[in-house]
Write a protein that holds these residues in place. Sequence first.
Motif, mmCIF file in Angstrom:
data_model
loop_
_atom_site.group_PDB
_atom_site.id
_atom_site.type_symbol
_atom_site.label_atom_id
_atom_site.label_comp_id
_atom_site.label_asym_id
_atom_site.label_seq_id
_atom_site.Cartn_x
_atom_site.Cartn_y
_atom_site.Cartn_z
ATOM 1 N N ILE A 1 12.745 30.702 1.398
ATOM 2 C CA ILE A 1 11.840 29.587 1.696
ATOM 3 C C ILE A 1 12.211 28.981 3.047
ATOM 4 O O ILE A 1 11.342 28.702 3.876
ATOM 5 C CB ILE A 1 11.887 28.525 0.580
ATOM 6 C CG1 ILE A 1 11.290 29.086 -0.704
ATOM 7 C CG2 ILE A 1 11.144 27.260 1.003
ATOM 8 C CD1 ILE A 1 11.488 28.182 -1.903
ATOM 9 N N GLN A 2 13.499 28.812 3.304
ATOM 10 C CA GLN A 2 13.934 28.242 4.572
ATOM 11 C C GLN A 2 13.612 29.173 5.733
ATOM 12 O O GLN A 2 13.192 28.720 6.786
ATOM 13 C CB GLN A 2 15.430 27.934 4.530
ATOM 14 C CG GLN A 2 15.776 26.771 3.640
ATOM 15 C CD GLN A 2 17.277 26.563 3.525
ATOM 16 O OE1 GLN A 2 18.064 27.427 3.880
ATOM 17 N NE2 GLN A 2 17.661 25.404 3.023
ATOM 18 N N SER A 3 13.783 30.463 5.549
ATOM 19 C CA SER A 3 13.484 31.385 6.635
ATOM 20 C C SER A 3 11.987 31.462 6.901
ATOM 21 O O SER A 3 11.568 31.611 8.035
ATOM 22 C CB SER A 3 14.053 32.772 6.341
ATOM 23 O OG SER A 3 13.415 33.330 5.215
ATOM 24 N N ALA A 4 11.172 31.358 5.870
ATOM 25 C CA ALA A 4 9.718 31.350 6.067
ATOM 26 C C ALA A 4 9.285 30.094 6.810
ATOM 27 O O ALA A 4 8.441 30.150 7.697
ATOM 28 C CB ALA A 4 9.005 31.453 4.726
ATOM 29 N N ALA A 5 9.858 28.966 6.451
ATOM 30 C CA ALA A 5 9.521 27.712 7.146
ATOM 31 C C ALA A 5 9.999 27.768 8.588
ATOM 32 O O ALA A 5 9.321 27.291 9.494
ATOM 33 C CB ALA A 5 10.138 26.532 6.417
ATOM 34 N N SER A 6 11.162 28.369 8.808
ATOM 35 C CA SER A 6 11.689 28.478 10.159
ATOM 36 C C SER A 6 10.807 29.388 11.008
ATOM 37 O O SER A 6 10.534 29.087 12.166
ATOM 38 C CB SER A 6 13.117 29.012 10.112
ATOM 39 O OG SER A 6 13.625 29.173 11.397
ATOM 40 N N ALA A 7 10.364 30.504 10.441
ATOM 41 C CA ALA A 7 9.499 31.414 11.176
ATOM 42 C C ALA A 7 8.163 30.750 11.495
ATOM 43 O O ALA A 7 7.622 30.922 12.590
ATOM 44 C CB ALA A 7 9.277 32.687 10.367
ATOM 45 N N GLN A 8 7.632 29.979 10.553
ATOM 46 C CA GLN A 8 6.368 29.299 10.796
ATOM 47 C C GLN A 8 6.532 28.219 11.866
ATOM 48 O O GLN A 8 5.662 28.039 12.701
ATOM 49 C CB GLN A 8 5.843 28.686 9.507
ATOM 50 C CG GLN A 8 4.483 28.065 9.661
ATOM 51 C CD GLN A 8 3.967 27.471 8.366
ATOM 52 O OE1 GLN A 8 4.709 27.354 7.404
ATOM 53 N NE2 GLN A 8 2.711 27.107 8.339
ATOM 54 N N SER A 9 7.652 27.517 11.854
ATOM 55 C CA SER A 9 7.855 26.465 12.847
ATOM 56 C C SER A 9 8.042 27.052 14.244
ATOM 57 O O SER A 9 7.765 26.377 15.223
ATOM 58 C CB SER A 9 9.047 25.595 12.468
ATOM 59 O OG SER A 9 10.242 26.335 12.546
ATOM 60 N N ARG A 10 8.496 28.283 14.338
ATOM 61 C CA ARG A 10 8.602 28.934 15.647
ATOM 62 C C ARG A 10 7.284 29.559 16.058
ATOM 63 O O ARG A 10 7.034 29.721 17.249
ATOM 64 C CB ARG A 10 9.690 30.005 15.614
ATOM 65 C CG ARG A 10 11.083 29.443 15.570
ATOM 66 C CD ARG A 10 12.083 30.551 15.711
ATOM 67 N NE ARG A 10 11.854 31.595 14.715
ATOM 68 C CZ ARG A 10 12.752 32.019 13.853
ATOM 69 N NH1 ARG A 10 13.947 31.510 13.858
ATOM 70 N NH2 ARG A 10 12.457 32.961 12.989
ATOM 71 N N ALA A 11 6.455 29.924 15.118
ATOM 72 C CA ALA A 11 5.195 30.589 15.434
ATOM 73 C C ALA A 11 4.191 29.642 16.074
ATOM 74 O O ALA A 11 3.441 30.047 16.958
ATOM 75 C CB ALA A 11 4.606 31.213 14.177
ATOM 76 N N VAL A 12 4.169 28.399 15.642
ATOM 77 C CA VAL A 12 3.192 27.443 16.177
ATOM 78 C C VAL A 12 3.383 27.234 17.683
ATOM 79 O O VAL A 12 2.420 27.379 18.451
ATOM 80 C CB VAL A 12 3.237 26.107 15.400
ATOM 81 C CG1 VAL A 12 2.386 25.047 16.070
ATOM 82 C CG2 VAL A 12 2.795 26.324 13.965
ATOM 83 N N PRO A 13 4.587 26.934 18.172
ATOM 84 C CA PRO A 13 4.744 26.794 19.623
ATOM 85 C C PRO A 13 4.479 28.095 20.381
ATOM 86 O O PRO A 13 3.961 28.075 21.492
ATOM 87 C CB PRO A 13 6.197 26.354 19.806
ATOM 88 C CG PRO A 13 6.622 25.841 18.494
ATOM 89 C CD PRO A 13 5.808 26.539 17.473
#
Length: 62
Positions: A11-23
Amino acid sequence: MVTSSSSIPSIQSAASAQSRAVPAVLALAFGVLLFLGTGFAAPSMIHNATHDTRHALGLPCH
């Protein structure tokens, strides 16, 4: 004994990947808009700065 902590890192890695994808997507969109905005601009200085790149990518300018 089975623990349920294995789902927390995913869950943390998915959230981290999503937070990097937006920028990254925003930066890509900005780059495309900047490229197209300068690529088809009228001033000769901007035109000449992007001339070779446009021809390399197959974009018309004349």
